[in-house]
Design an enzyme around this catalytic site. Structure first.
Site, PDB file in Angstrom:
ATOM      1  N   VAL A  57     -30.149  45.010  27.964  1.00 17.64           N
ATOM      2  CA  VAL A  57     -29.675  44.432  29.185  1.00 17.64           C
ATOM      3  C   VAL A  57     -28.929  45.514  29.968  1.00 17.64           C
ATOM      4  CG1 VAL A  57     -28.103  42.567  30.238  1.00 17.64           C
ATOM      5  CG2 VAL A  57     -29.342  42.115  28.137  1.00 17.64           C
ATOM      6  N   SER A  73     -31.983  37.402   0.378  1.00 21.88           N
ATOM      7  CA  SER A  73     -31.855  38.921   0.308  1.00 21.88           C
ATOM      8  C   SER A  73     -31.190  39.520   1.655  1.00 21.88           C
ATOM      9  CB  SER A  73     -33.308  39.358   0.106  1.00 21.88           C
ATOM     10  OG  SER A  73     -33.608  40.368   0.766  1.00 21.88           O
ATOM     11  N   ASP A  87     -25.185  50.845  27.394  1.00 19.77           N
ATOM     12  CA  ASP A  87     -23.944  51.454  28.145  1.00 19.77           C
ATOM     13  C   ASP A  87     -22.811  50.506  27.726  1.00 19.77           C
ATOM     14  OD1 ASP A  87     -24.636  48.975  29.282  1.00 19.77           O
ATOM     15  OD2 ASP A  87     -24.393  49.652  31.301  1.00 19.77           O
ATOM     16  N   HIS A 126     -28.904  43.852  21.828  1.00 17.73           N
ATOM     17  CA  HIS A 126     -28.336  43.158  22.797  1.00 17.73           C
ATOM     18  C   HIS A 126     -27.744  44.013  24.039  1.00 17.73           C
ATOM     19  CE1 HIS A 126     -28.266  38.688  21.886  1.00 17.73           C
ATOM     20  NE2 HIS A 126     -28.761  39.301  20.798  1.00 17.73           N
ATOM     21  N   ASP A 127     -27.190  44.945  23.863  1.00 10.68           N
ATOM     22  CA  ASP A 127     -26.828  46.121  24.741  1.00 10.68           C
ATOM     23  C   ASP A 127     -27.880  46.681  25.369  1.00 10.68           C
ATOM     24  OD1 ASP A 127     -24.581  47.236  26.200  1.00 10.68           O
ATOM     25  OD2 ASP A 127     -24.883  49.200  24.725  1.00 10.68           O
ATOM     26  N   ASP A 186     -34.421  45.329   3.297  1.00 10.52           N
ATOM     27  CA  ASP A 186     -35.249  45.458   2.582  1.00 10.52           C
ATOM     28  C   ASP A 186     -36.593  44.945   3.164  1.00 10.52           C
ATOM     29  OD1 ASP A 186     -35.098  43.034   2.216  1.00 10.52           O
ATOM     30  OD2 ASP A 186     -34.305  42.831   0.077  1.00 10.52           O
ATOM     31  N   HIS A 235     -34.472  41.469  11.034  1.00 13.51           N
ATOM     32  CA  HIS A 235     -33.813  40.058  10.407  1.00 13.51           C
ATOM     33  C   HIS A 235     -33.898  39.973   8.988  1.00 13.51           C
ATOM     34  CE1 HIS A 235     -35.470  38.149  14.369  1.00 13.51           C
ATOM     35  NE2 HIS A 235     -34.442  38.675  14.657  1.00 13.51           N
ATOM     36  N   THR A 236     -34.088  41.192   8.300  1.00 11.44           N
ATOM     37  CA  THR A 236     -33.915  41.256   6.946  1.00 11.44           C
ATOM     38  C   THR A 236     -32.463  41.296   6.586  1.00 11.44           C
ATOM     39  OG1 THR A 236     -34.118  42.744   5.015  1.00 11.44           O
ATOM     40  CG2 THR A 236     -33.959  43.962   6.897  1.00 11.44           C
ATOM     41  N   ASN A 265     -25.094  35.392  23.125  1.00 14.18           N
ATOM     42  CA  ASN A 265     -23.885  35.704  22.482  1.00 14.18           C
ATOM     43  C   ASN A 265     -23.471  35.109  21.358  1.00 14.18           C
ATOM     44  OD1 ASN A 265     -22.427  33.813  22.884  1.00 14.18           O
ATOM     45  ND2 ASN A 265     -20.693  34.715  23.951  1.00 14.18           N
ATOM     46  N   ARG A 319     -27.521  43.734  15.584  1.00 14.83           N
ATOM     47  CA  ARG A 319     -28.012  42.903  16.545  1.00 14.83           C
ATOM     48  C   ARG A 319     -27.604  43.524  18.015  1.00 14.83           C
ATOM     49  NH1 ARG A 319     -31.347  39.266  16.815  1.00 14.83           N
ATOM     50  NH2 ARG A 319     -31.522  37.956  18.314  1.00 14.83           N
ATOM     51  N   SER A 356     -22.441  47.549  28.207  1.00 15.49           N
ATOM     52  CA  SER A 356     -21.936  46.412  29.064  1.00 15.49           C
ATOM     53  C   SER A 356     -21.566  45.308  28.065  1.00 15.49           C
ATOM     54  CB  SER A 356     -23.105  46.320  29.960  1.00 15.49           C
ATOM     55  OG  SER A 356     -24.286  46.231  29.245  1.00 15.49           O
TER      56      SER A 356
HETATM   57  C1  LIG Z   1     -19.737  33.454  24.038  1.00 17.13           C
HETATM   58  O1  LIG Z   1     -19.856  32.580  25.064  1.00 17.13           O
HETATM   59  C2  LIG Z   1     -18.754  31.393  25.263  1.00 17.13           C
HETATM   60  C3  LIG Z   1     -19.089  31.001  26.397  1.00 17.13           C
HETATM   61  O2  LIG Z   1     -20.406  30.623  27.054  1.00 17.13           O
HETATM   62  C4  LIG Z   1     -17.518  31.598  24.908  1.00 17.13           C
HETATM   63  O3  LIG Z   1     -16.851  30.412  24.700  1.00 17.13           O
HETATM   64  C5  LIG Z   1     -17.604  32.580  23.394  1.00 17.13           C
HETATM   65  O4  LIG Z   1     -16.213  32.793  23.091  1.00 17.13           O
HETATM   66  C6  LIG Z   1     -18.303  33.684  23.655  1.00 17.13           C
HETATM   67  N1  LIG Z   1     -18.485  34.148  21.853  1.00 17.13           N
HETATM   68  C7  LIG Z   1     -18.147  35.514  21.867  1.00 17.13           C
HETATM   69  C8  LIG Z   1     -18.541  35.729  20.485  1.00 17.13           C
HETATM   70  O5  LIG Z   1     -17.687  36.055  22.580  1.00 17.13           O
END
Ligand SMILES: *[C@@H]1O[C@H](CO)[C@@H](O)[C@H](O)[C@H]1NC(C)=O
Ligand SMILES: *[C@@H]1O[C@H](CO)[C@@H](O)[C@H](O)[C@H]1NC(C)=O
Ligand SMILES: *[C@@H]1O[C@H](CO)[C@@H](O)[C@H](O)[C@H]1NC(C)=O
Ligand SMILES: *[C@@H]1O[C@H](CO)[C@@H](O)[C@H](O)[C@H]1NC(C)=O
Ligand SMILES: *[C@@H]1O[C@H](CO)[C@@H](O)[C@H](O)[C@H]1NC(C)=O
Length: 327
Positions: free
Chosen positions: A72, A249, A76, A68-69, A254, A194-195, A96, A64, A78
């Site tokens: 946004v 699964s 890079d 997410h990187d 799969d 999502h598998t 997150n 995932r 980020s």
């Molecule tokens: C996700 O963000 C929250 C604050 O919104 C923080 O407390 C938590 O540690 C973060 N989780 C991760 C996996 O970085």
């Protein structure tokens, strides 16, 4: 222990197939590190094998993370930067919560820094661990492009417009993919991730207990024979329990996910919404009945495409020494 040759031997046909698809921009390359850090991908795979043996649940989050990187501000890394006093980073934004394993990435980076200091970017590590997570859950081992460099901007507020919540409808989901240069097919294919992996109850319990938005109601799109199990696992307002996205699964990459979605067993509204567009619906229904080759090939192609979103190359950005901090 998988040998270097066994691992990379299986990869060649796919690599050739992907080269034929090609990229006119040709910014990233297959094997960018072949001279500067020839064993980079192997070192990462070796570390990943150990990490996943101890913590199999990390394959979902690791796959995932690249999404997410990349969605946004581009691929890079980020996502990996820590918040600073006056700037909450992407990592600390609400989406997150589906991610874990940041410390394991620090370990992988430390191994690479020992082998080839200052060479391998954190953005490329994200592409490698996503690919390895697929392999380690019995999916395909696809060739990836490398040569990304790391960015310096990471702001929690940037996630809102770029990562759509799992409650999103198909129009919103398609639009965001198109904005990133991806297609409805890429959406249907990449949602197939999502598998593997788990989800927090809070990402879908509104479908069980509050579908009307007035504090009650069940989403009629959910298979009624699946509902009791979900209600048992997830009580209203549970924001800590995790359940399998592809039950039975979730450690196998799969086609069971597509079978589930086609039968009303997709966990999220966004899964079910794939059935509300002719192209994505056709894809789900075909994969629900298929052998995995087509999906494996499509998945590799879509991941490579996603991995090109707004990359920093050729002297832009930097190679971070530690993934959580700019140099
Ligand atoms: C996700 O963000 C929250 C604050 O919104 C923080 O407390 C938590 O540690 C973060 N989780 C991760 C996996 O970085
Ligand atoms: C950076 O963030 C991670 C969580 O994502 C946390 O575990 C780590 O302690 C942070 N490092 C520092 C030095 O704050
Ligand atoms: C999809 O969601 C968006 C944003 O919530 C909303 O504006 C739009 O009307 C929805 N479309 C459909 C067809 O429900
Ligand atoms: C139900 O959903 C609505 C709309 O999202 C929300 O405002 C409300 O707080 C929810 N109610 C409960 C009990 O969760
Ligand atoms: C989770 O739920 C508890 C109890 O309902 C609440 O106190 C807490 O703030 C919630 N946490 C998050 C991250 O929403």
């Amino acid at each position: 222990m998988v040998s270097y040759r066994a691992l990379f031997g299986t990869m060649v046909p796919l690599a050739l197939a992907l080269l034929l698809i090609g990229s006119t921009e040709a910014q990233l390359e297959y094997g960018f590190y072949k001279n500067s850090c020839p064993h980079a991908e192997f070192i990462v795979f070796q570390e990943m094998t150990k990490i996943i043996a101890n913590a199999p649940f990390l394959t979902g989050p690791f796959l995932r993370m690249q999404y997410h990187d990349c969605f946004v501000n581009g691929c890079d890394a980020s996502l990996l930067l820590n918040s600073t006093n006056n700037n909450p980073a992407e990592k600390d934004a609400p989406p997150n919560q589906s991610l874990r394993g940041f410390d394991a990435i620090d370990d992988i980076k430390a191994k690479l820094e020992m082998a080839c200091p200052g060479i391998v970017s954190c953005a490329d590590i994200l592409a490698m661990i996503a690919r390895d997570s697929v392999k380690l859950t019995y999916g395909p081992y696809y060739a990836i492009e490398t040569g990304r460099r790391d960015g310096s901007r990471s702001e929690a507020s940037d996630t809102q417009a770029n990562l759509q919540p799992p409650t999103s409808n198909i129009t919103v989901l398609k639009n965001i993919f198109i904005q990133k240069g991806l297609t409805a097919k890429d959406l249907a294919v990449l949602t197939g991730a999502h598998t593997i992996g788990q989800s927090l109850c809070s990402s879908f319990t509104e479908r069980l207990y509050n579908f009307t938005g007035r504090g009650f109601g069940l989403d009629p799109a959910l298979d009624p024979t699946y509902v009791p199990q979900l209600m048992c696992e997830c009580k209203p307002n549970d924001n800590t329990t995790r359940v399998e996205m592809d039950p039975g699964s979730s450690r196998n990459f799969d086609l069971a996910y597509y079978k589930g979605v086609s039968r009303g067993r997709g966990l999220f509204t966004s899964d079910d919404q794939l059935l509300h567009d002719p192209e994505t619906k056709a894809y789900v229904e075909r994969q629900a009945m298929a052998w995995p080759e087509e999906f494996f090939k499509d998945f590799a192609e879509s991941m490579v495409k996603m991995g090109r979103i707004e990359v920093l190359t050729h002297g832009k950005g930097e190679i971070r020494k530690k993934c959580a901090f700019v140099n």
